[in-house]
Design an enzyme around this catalytic site. Sequence first.
Site, short mmCIF file in Angstrom:
data_model
loop_
_atom_site.label_atom_id
_atom_site.label_comp_id
_atom_site.label_asym_id
_atom_site.label_seq_id
_atom_site.Cartn_x
_atom_site.Cartn_y
_atom_site.Cartn_z
N PRO A 182 24.27 27.79 99.17
CA PRO A 182 24.76 28.18 100.51
C PRO A 182 23.73 28.93 101.34
O PRO A 182 23.85 30.13 101.62
CB PRO A 182 25.96 29.07 100.17
CG PRO A 182 25.59 29.71 98.87
CD PRO A 182 24.83 28.64 98.11
N CYS A 183 22.71 28.20 101.79
CA CYS A 183 21.64 28.86 102.54
C CYS A 183 22.11 29.35 103.90
O CYS A 183 21.40 30.14 104.54
CB CYS A 183 20.45 27.92 102.67
SG CYS A 183 20.83 26.35 103.41
#
Length: 235
Positions: A182-183
């Site tokens: 989940p950048c």
Amino acid sequence: MDKTQKEEVMEYMERTYSPLVERPWANGPEDITFKERETMKWFAIIIRVKRKHVQAIWNMNQNAESELLDWVDIINVKADADFIAMIAQVRGYMAGYHMNKQNWLTIALDGTVETEQILDCIDASYHKVADTPTKRIYEAVKRIPKGCVATYGQVAAMAGNPRMSRAVGNALHKNPDPANIPCHRVVNAKGQLAKEFVFGGKNVQEERLLAENVCVTNGCVNLKKYGIKIENEIK
């Protein structure tokens, strides 16, 4: 019907590491490569070779039923040079066949070497290609809880090197699995979002954060409210 050693080894790799499995050579349909999915590097290669090509080097299992055959399956795995030099003196092992002999170890898959010993070598090989700064960055990003954000510097510290903030940015721009890495939860030191969020457009980062109940105001997140406490993240 009992499984062959090759089948046992392949099932272990697929079950344990879920690798990318490929048959890249048209002239070698029995040859199979196994890649770590995030680094896309080989950690094991199974090849079928003519026994005469390795028999002069190996004192392989003279009692193996496969001894009567013209072909034998071998597996190449990554290993340290010192270990290769030592273990290559043992029956069933040799320095990499058709590979860099300083970095690859070849093992017979005809029963000469116990399966558990082969699996230990596979584990070591996998961790050699998986334990990279990029891999550690991705693992750090996975640890950012839903509803929180972390700065590039915090991710770098969580990945083991507070000085590689730039490397964090580069790794996230090449994120191979945004659904699981989940950048969008990573912001700069001021809480600002990326100017152009690369995974789907510049507004996607804000949309994903809002969906996780993270308030975004003028392209910025309140780090005091939503930022992680790094001392709790790197225990």
